[in-house]
Design an enzyme around this catalytic site. Structure first.
Site, short mmCIF file in Angstrom:
data_model
loop_
_atom_site.label_atom_id
_atom_site.label_comp_id
_atom_site.label_asym_id
_atom_site.label_seq_id
_atom_site.Cartn_x
_atom_site.Cartn_y
_atom_site.Cartn_z
CB ILE A 51 2.15 -9.44 0.07
CG1 ILE A 51 1.91 -9.95 -1.36
CG2 ILE A 51 1.86 -10.56 1.08
CD1 ILE A 51 2.82 -11.09 -1.77
N PRO A 52 0.83 -6.66 2.22
CG PRO A 52 -1.05 -5.40 2.78
CD PRO A 52 -0.44 -6.18 1.67
CG HIS A 53 4.38 -8.93 5.47
ND1 HIS A 53 4.61 -8.45 4.20
CD2 HIS A 53 5.60 -8.94 6.07
CE1 HIS A 53 5.90 -8.20 4.04
NE2 HIS A 53 6.52 -8.48 5.17
N GLY A 54 2.73 -8.35 8.84
CA GLY A 54 3.36 -8.00 10.09
C GLY A 54 3.20 -9.09 11.13
#
Length: 152
Positions: free
Chosen positions: A64-67
């Site tokens: 779950i890559p996020h930013g």
């Protein structure tokens, strides 16, 4: 807010080709760049910086890559499936097959955390996770999410 309130069909990629973390992030951010109007390389760079703080490969075949981005006006959610699996430095050391990529505006910490929690909760369901992994097209992915993503 349900996931389908922010997940658009064009942001669902069911045949990711990349074999490494950077490659997957480059693939997943293509629709995010189109939707947001933010330069593709900037999105990839921001995610790679986030990954240096700690992996977003949470285990169980999930990433779950996020930013957060200050110039972003809305939430962007992308989903991706890798048939072969990707070395994503997951916490359990296993390949990642299911990805959800989340970008939120910089000042929306509560919304950001709520969406991450919602995604994580859905992916804890073994049947949901298996059905999602087996989906062959974006429409099926969206139908599966709609079936399982209920209001709290």
């Amino acid at each position: 807010m349900k996931l389908l309130d922010v997940l658009r069909k064009e942001a669902v990629l069911v045949n990711l080709e990349a074999r490494d973390k950077k490659g997957v992030l480059e693939e997943l951010t293509v629709p995010a760049a189109k939707i947001s109007g933010i330069e593709h390389s900037k999105l990839v760079r921001m995610l790679m910086e986030r990954e240096r703080l700690g992996t977003t490969g949470i285990g169980g075949g999930i990433g779950i890559p996020h930013g957060k981005l200050k110039e972003l006006g809305t939430v962007i959610l992308c989903a991706g499936l890798s048939r072969k699996g990707v070395d994503f430095d997951a916490m359990d050391g296993r390949p990642v097959h299911i990805f959800f990529l989340l970008f939120t505006p910089e000042g929306s910490t509560e919304l950001h955390l709520m969406l991450l929690s919602r995604i994580s909760k859905l992916l804890k369901n073994d049947i949901f996770r298996q059905r999602l992994a087996d989906a062959q097209d974006a429409d099926t992915v969206l139908e599966i999410i709609e079936e399982y993503d209920e209001e709290p």
